[in-house]
Design a protein around this motif. Structure first.
Motif, short mmCIF file in Angstrom:
data_model
loop_
_atom_site.label_atom_id
_atom_site.label_comp_id
_atom_site.label_asym_id
_atom_site.label_seq_id
_atom_site.Cartn_x
_atom_site.Cartn_y
_atom_site.Cartn_z
N MET A 28 -0.05 1.92 8.60
CA MET A 28 0.89 3.00 8.83
C MET A 28 0.20 4.10 9.63
O MET A 28 -1.01 4.08 9.83
CB MET A 28 1.41 3.57 7.50
CG MET A 28 2.43 2.70 6.81
SD MET A 28 3.20 3.55 5.41
CE MET A 28 2.26 2.84 4.05
N ALA B 204 -2.41 4.18 3.31
CA ALA B 204 -1.50 3.97 4.44
C ALA B 204 -2.24 3.43 5.66
O ALA B 204 -1.72 2.55 6.37
CB ALA B 204 -0.79 5.27 4.78
N LYS C 226 4.37 2.39 11.36
CA LYS C 226 5.41 3.38 11.08
C LYS C 226 4.74 4.60 10.46
O LYS C 226 3.75 4.48 9.74
CB LYS C 226 6.43 2.81 10.10
CG LYS C 226 7.20 1.60 10.64
CD LYS C 226 8.12 1.04 9.58
CE LYS C 226 8.78 -0.24 10.02
NZ LYS C 226 9.64 -0.79 8.94
N GLU D 102 6.07 -4.82 6.46
CA GLU D 102 7.17 -3.86 6.56
C GLU D 102 6.70 -2.43 6.78
O GLU D 102 7.43 -1.61 7.34
CB GLU D 102 8.04 -3.94 5.29
CG GLU D 102 8.71 -5.28 5.09
CD GLU D 102 7.78 -6.40 4.59
OE1 GLU D 102 8.21 -7.56 4.64
OE2 GLU D 102 6.63 -6.11 4.17
N TRP D 103 5.48 -2.11 6.36
CA TRP D 103 4.94 -0.76 6.54
C TRP D 103 4.35 -0.55 7.94
O TRP D 103 4.23 0.59 8.38
CB TRP D 103 3.82 -0.49 5.54
CG TRP D 103 4.10 -0.61 4.08
CD1 TRP D 103 3.50 -1.48 3.21
CD2 TRP D 103 5.00 0.17 3.28
NE1 TRP D 103 3.97 -1.29 1.93
CE2 TRP D 103 4.90 -0.28 1.94
CE3 TRP D 103 5.88 1.21 3.57
CZ2 TRP D 103 5.63 0.29 0.91
CZ3 TRP D 103 6.62 1.76 2.54
CH2 TRP D 103 6.50 1.30 1.23
N TYR E 36 8.36 6.87 6.44
CA TYR E 36 8.43 7.08 4.99
C TYR E 36 7.83 8.43 4.61
O TYR E 36 6.74 8.78 5.07
CB TYR E 36 7.65 5.98 4.26
CG TYR E 36 8.00 4.60 4.77
CD1 TYR E 36 9.11 3.94 4.29
CD2 TYR E 36 7.23 4.00 5.77
CE1 TYR E 36 9.46 2.68 4.79
CE2 TYR E 36 7.57 2.75 6.26
CZ TYR E 36 8.68 2.10 5.78
OH TYR E 36 9.03 0.87 6.28
N ILE F 289 12.49 -1.67 2.39
CA ILE F 289 11.61 -0.79 3.17
C ILE F 289 11.55 -1.19 4.65
O ILE F 289 11.26 -0.36 5.50
CB ILE F 289 10.20 -0.67 2.55
CG1 ILE F 289 9.49 -2.01 2.49
CG2 ILE F 289 10.26 0.00 1.20
CD1 ILE F 289 8.05 -1.90 2.06
N MET G 247 4.02 7.88 8.06
CA MET G 247 4.22 8.25 6.67
C MET G 247 3.72 9.67 6.45
O MET G 247 2.82 10.14 7.11
CB MET G 247 3.49 7.29 5.72
CG MET G 247 1.96 7.23 5.81
SD MET G 247 0.99 8.65 5.17
CE MET G 247 1.52 8.71 3.48
N LEU H 111 3.37 -0.06 -2.93
CA LEU H 111 2.70 -0.19 -1.63
C LEU H 111 2.09 -1.58 -1.48
O LEU H 111 2.19 -2.20 -0.42
CB LEU H 111 1.63 0.89 -1.49
CG LEU H 111 2.17 2.30 -1.29
CD1 LEU H 111 1.11 3.33 -1.64
CD2 LEU H 111 2.68 2.50 0.13
#
Length: 194
Positions: free
Chosen positions: A138, A133, A110, A106-107, A81, A75, A112, A100
């Motif tokens: 995210m 999220a 970014k 890593e999330w 995503y 990921i 989603m 998740l």
């Protein structure tokens, strides 16, 4: 190397009888038709993640399970995503929640989005997913695709089992909004990280 954002379409169900593949493939086709992103399908089935059993989130300490590390590495490759989700009891699947939870860093920062399916188009699951999220840092986007009610029964195997293209005119505006949002936010967050 391309500057275009790389977006993962994550299939959020691992059940043998899942419906997710049909909307996931349709969403992949919509994203691949664009020139402002690259896209890859990521299937939770391929990772065989154990239930989260680390000492803490990898926000606080490195994970130890090799399967969690492989998931985190995968990921981390992406700039955003799109989750393909059913609605189970007003929320996302247990498999998706576990995936998740298996990562944090890593999330972060970014975008989603989601394509949801079910009686109400997984509206409650998508709402819950957006809240999760936020906690994972995210950026939930506004656009989403919801395959609901009669449209859902027109394409689901327990209904008419038609192709998604038979209801595409009901979905395309949502898909366009979702992909536009993903491209904009992925570029914005990538730029902010430089």
């Amino acid at each position: 190397m391309s500057d275009k954002p790389k977006i993962a379409i994550i299939i959020g169900s691992t059940r043998g009888a899942r419906f997710a593949d049909k909307p996931a493939q349709w969403m992949l086709k919509q994203a691949q038709a664009r020139s402002d992103m690259t896209v890859e399908m990521v299937d939770l089935r391929d990772f065989k993640l154990p239930l989260f059993d680390e000492m803490a989130s990898n926000k606080w300490m490195p994970s130890s399970d090799p399967k969690a590390l492989a998931w985190q590495a995968k990921i981390a490759e992406f700039d955003g995503y799109i989750f393909v989700t059913a609605e189970y009891n007003h929320s996302i699947t247990g498999a998706l929640k576990n995936a998740l939870d298996q990562a944090y860093n890593e999330w972060n920062r970014k975008p989603m989005g989601a394509i949801g399916y079910g009686g109400v188009g997984a509206a409650r699951a998508v709402e819950h997913l957006r809240n999760i999220a936020v906690e994972l840092a995210m950026v939930p986007v506004h656009g989403a695709v919801h395959i609901a009610g009669g449209d859902f029964m027109a394409v689901h195997p327990l209904g008419a089992n038609g192709e998604i293209e038979t209801i595409e005119d009901h979905l395309i505006a949502g898909a366009t909004d979702l992909l536009d949002d993903m491209a904009w936010w992925a570029n914005a967050t990538k730029s902010a990280k430089k």
